[in-house]
Design a protein around this motif. Structure first.
Motif, PDB file in Angstrom:
ATOM      1  N   PRO A 240      40.790  18.355  24.566  1.00  0.00           N
ATOM      2  CA  PRO A 240      40.778  18.543  26.031  1.00  0.00           C
ATOM      3  C   PRO A 240      41.183  17.270  26.745  1.00  0.00           C
ATOM      4  CG  PRO A 240      38.542  18.349  25.170  1.00  0.00           C
ATOM      5  CD  PRO A 240      39.441  18.445  23.974  1.00  0.00           C
ATOM      6  N   GLN A 241      41.719  17.463  27.909  1.00  0.00           N
ATOM      7  CA  GLN A 241      42.179  16.326  28.689  1.00  0.00           C
ATOM      8  C   GLN A 241      40.990  15.512  29.206  1.00  0.00           C
ATOM      9  OE1 GLN A 241      44.643  17.428  31.923  1.00  0.00           O
ATOM     10  NE2 GLN A 241      45.216  15.340  32.462  1.00  0.00           N
ATOM     11  N   VAL A 242      41.064  14.225  29.023  1.00  0.00           N
ATOM     12  CA  VAL A 242      39.981  13.327  29.432  1.00  0.00           C
ATOM     13  C   VAL A 242      40.156  12.992  30.904  1.00  0.00           C
ATOM     14  CG1 VAL A 242      38.887  11.102  29.026  1.00  0.00           C
ATOM     15  CG2 VAL A 242      39.848  12.391  27.113  1.00  0.00           C
ATOM     16  N   THR A 243      39.086  13.259  31.707  1.00  0.00           N
ATOM     17  CA  THR A 243      39.103  12.935  33.136  1.00  0.00           C
ATOM     18  C   THR A 243      38.009  11.927  33.424  1.00  0.00           C
ATOM     19  OG1 THR A 243      37.648  14.820  33.572  1.00  0.00           O
ATOM     20  CG2 THR A 243      40.016  15.180  33.765  1.00  0.00           C
ATOM     21  N   ILE A 244      38.335  10.890  34.124  1.00  0.00           N
ATOM     22  CA  ILE A 244      37.388   9.834  34.486  1.00  0.00           C
ATOM     23  C   ILE A 244      36.809  10.161  35.858  1.00  0.00           C
ATOM     24  CG2 ILE A 244      37.100   7.368  34.901  1.00  0.00           C
ATOM     25  CD1 ILE A 244      39.503   6.919  33.078  1.00  0.00           C
ATOM     26  N   LYS A 245      35.465  10.362  35.922  1.00  0.00           N
ATOM     27  CA  LYS A 245      34.792  10.700  37.167  1.00  0.00           C
ATOM     28  C   LYS A 245      34.003   9.504  37.678  1.00  0.00           C
ATOM     29  CE  LYS A 245      34.266  15.617  36.089  1.00  0.00           C
ATOM     30  NZ  LYS A 245      33.304  16.732  35.969  1.00  0.00           N
ATOM     31  N   ARG A 246      33.972   9.338  38.998  1.00  0.00           N
ATOM     32  CA  ARG A 246      33.186   8.270  39.610  1.00  0.00           C
ATOM     33  C   ARG A 246      31.720   8.695  39.656  1.00  0.00           C
ATOM     34  NH1 ARG A 246      37.448   8.548  43.415  1.00  0.00           N
ATOM     35  NH2 ARG A 246      38.926   6.836  43.220  1.00  0.00           N
TER      36      ARG A 246
END
Length: 659
Positions: free
Chosen positions: A428-434
């Motif tokens: 899965p695509q890695v998403t960086i969340k604040r």
């Protein structure tokens, strides 16, 4: 100029590429240079099918014989004089391995060979279209050598002699020129044509060497359309020199046509036979056996003669294997057709009269290919089995074999078969969340910046109203007395609903936009140094008036006012808008008429006057005034304004006493 690396990798068959790969390996180990020359380079450049391959080695080719035979190639013949090897690689790939040399002719028809470089070898060739070479060496792979500009002649479809004395020194070029014209459809250039006619008249063909005679006789069988070439040579009179007993009338034309059709059908199913031996059998079908035997002795390659003689035995051997009960399964039979000797497959299909054999060929050529339409390409795509996978072709072939065997009839069976070949799903695509804290800080900073911008904008608007040109506002004059303010408040109360203050303020700002556009054309007035306290006073007066102007007149009071004629019913929207526009267009007053020092009294008067007006408005909601009655704005469009804004706006339209 075409990319010859691409042509070598895509225009040659798999068997031809494998043959060149093995020759490159032998040359690299021997430390010699290797070049692709002759007909193969011409056919690659012109787009014709490559049949014959000639490779030139810058050394003695005979010394490489043992190393080449270890790799599986067969030696069909060799020539000690020219240091040449005639090879046959798996898949019936004919390769002439020649040594680079130059030729000398002490007498017409007599040839002397001397080893030379590749440049000299190209300059001794027959026609410019054949005087080209492609490097097969590591450092210069795919590099084209064309010293005589043969590529231009290929583009012009012209045959031009390399040497002006080519036909005289080598009479075989007369036969070769006729063969190229019949095969390619090209023409001789003007000078070459004239030399051709002169050599033909002088009858130089009688000096044809036995080596050249053997080579040209065999080449007729290697042509795609041997009968067409045979007729062209016969028309020019060259067959009388090559083989007087062989003519086009000795060929079986009907069977030759059927043989060509069968070869095309086999090629469509992935079988690529060399039909040279089978074609020679049909081209000499009506010749006497002794004449055929004499012809076979004159051919250049003994290996080719052996293949010609063994056609019937090869076909019978394939028939036994094909009809074996162990190979009765459709998938096994299909593999036999595609892996067995293609020349045997061609000759058996052409000559066999056995019903079982014919039934097998019918299945292979017509019935089994229909199963390719049922290959589940869509389901393969859903399971990530795409052409990018290295095993894609193998998977498709296995599915095809399963289908012709009667398997994979349901989607579940197909999925179960494809599951082992399906690659894993991509991660899965890695998403960086604040984090929430960082997002909250960013939102606070953004809201703080917006508040600062809005405050700055409101300050600028107030200062613009103070120093405006279109609206005549004199802060030094006295604000209207309580009676006038009560009248204004009464009229405003009868027209609009003061409960919607925010909407009224928005409409007021929209009405002031045209005035601002007019002011933008002139230089903005200089703001006085003490304008800030006055602004503060105005703001406090607005706030005080807004807080105390809450009471609204009752419905009964509104009805009474309308009955007595004190208030008129609302008029159409267009008329009200026109009246408002006329009322808001006073004569422009330059900014210099408002002296900064005259604004000082307004600071002291603004605040108490606003409070007094607000108090009186609270005490007397409706008061009769002698002032002319204004037409109220339509109830549907008008929105309430703050009392103080309405009062200030009315005074702006009255002439100033100081003026």
């Amino acid at each position: 100029m075409p990319d010859y690396i691409y042509l070598l990798e895509n225009r040659l068959s798999a068997d031809q590429q494998n043959a060149l790969r093995q020759l490159r390996e032998v040359a690299r180990e021997a430390g010699v240079l290797l070049f692709l020359t002759g007909d193969a380079v011409r056919d690659l450049t012109s787009g014709h099918a490559v049949r014959d391959i000639q490779v030139a080695v810058q050394a003695n080719a005979l010394k490489l014989k043992k190393a080449i035979e270890k790799l599986g190639a067969e030696t069909w013949g060799e020539d000690e004089t020219s240091h040449s090897l005639y090879l046959c690689f798996p898949g019936t790939v004919r390769v002439d391995l020649v040594s680079t040399h130059r030729r000398e002719y002490p007498k017409p028809g007599k040839l002397a060979f001397q080893l030379a470089s590749i440049q000299e070898d190209l300059r001794r060739r027959d026609f410019t279209v054949n005087a080209m070479a492609i490097s097969l060496n590591e450092g210069s792979y795919g590099l084209l050598m064309d010293p005589l500009n043969g590529a231009a002649d290929i583009e012009a479809r012209t045959l031009r002699l390399v040497s002006n004395y080519g036909f005289l020194e080598e009479p075989a070029l007369l036969i070769r020129a006729t063969r190229y014209i019949a095969r390619l459809g090209w023409e001789l250039d003007q000078r070459t044509q004239q030399r051709y006619e002169n050599a033909k008249i002088e009858n130089v063909i009688e000096s044809l060497s036995p080596h050249d005679r053997s080579q040209e006789l065999e080449q007729i069988g290697h042509e795609d359309e041997g009968l067409k070439v045979l007729r062209a040579l016969e028309a020019e009179g060259w067959m009388k020199v090559l083989c007087p007993t062989w003519a086009s009338t000795k060929a079986d034309e009907e069977k030759l046509s059927a043989l060509h059709d069968l070869r095309v059908q086999l090629q469509m199913q992935g079988v690529h036979p060399d039909m040279s031996a089978a074609q020679m059998q049909l081209l000499t079908a009506k010749m006497a056996p002794k004449d055929v035997a004499a012809l076979k002795k004159q051919l250049l390659r003994p290996g080719f003669v052996e293949e010609w003689n063994s056609l019937d035995s090869l076909a019978s051997g394939f028939a036994k294997v094909l009809l074996n009960k162990a190979n009765a399964t459709p998938s096994v039979s299909y593999k036999l057709f595609t892996t067995y000797d293609p020349e045997a497959v061609l000759w058996l299909g052409f000559t066999s009269k056995d019903g079982s054999v014919k039934a097998k060929y019918e299945l292979f050529l017509k019935t089994w290919p229909e199963a390719r339409q049922r290959i589940p390409y869509v389901q393969m795509l859903e399971m990530r089995i795409t052409p990018d996978l290295p095993t894609y072709k193998d998977v498709v072939h296995q599915i095809f074999l399963q289908l012709i065997d009667g398997n994979l009839n349901t989607p579940e069976e197909i999925r179960a078969f494809l599951e082992p070949h399906s690659p894993p799903a991509p991660p899965p695509q890695v998403t960086i969340k604040r984090s929430r804290a960082k997002r909250a800080e960013k939102i606070k900073e953004k809201s703080f910046d917006e508040e600062e911008e809005s405050e700055a904008g409101s300050d600028e608007e107030d200062l613009d109203d103070i120093g405006g040109d279109d609206e005549e506002i004199d802060l030094g004059m006295n604000l209207p007395k309580g009676g006038e303010l009560e009248e204004d408040l009464g009229e405003e109360g009868s027209e609009e609903d003061f409960g919607e203050e925010e909407a009224g303020e928005d409409e007021e700002e929209e009405e002031e936009v045209p005035g601002r556009k007019g002011r933008s054309k002139q230089a903005p007035p200089q703001k006085p140094a003490k304008a800030a306290p006055a602004k503060a006073g105005i703001k406090s007066a607005k706030e005080a008036a807004g807080k105390q102007a809450a009471p609204k007149p009752s419905v009964a009071a509104k009805a009474a006012a309308v009955a007595k004629g004190k208030a008129e019913p609302p008029k159409p929207e267009k008329k009200a808008a026109a009246a408002t526009h006329v009322a808001k267009k006073p004569a422009p007053v330059p900014a210099k008429h408002v002296h900064p020092l005259k604004q000082a009294p307004a600071k002291a008067q603004a605040k108490p006057t606003a409070k007094t007006a607000a108090a009186k408005a609270h005490a007397k909601p409706a008061h009769k005034s002698t002032a002319p009655v204004r037409k109220p704005a339509p109830a549907a469009k008008a929105k309430p304004h703050s009392p103080h804004k309405a009062a200030v706006k009315k005074t702006a339209h009255k002439p100033s006493k100081k003026r």
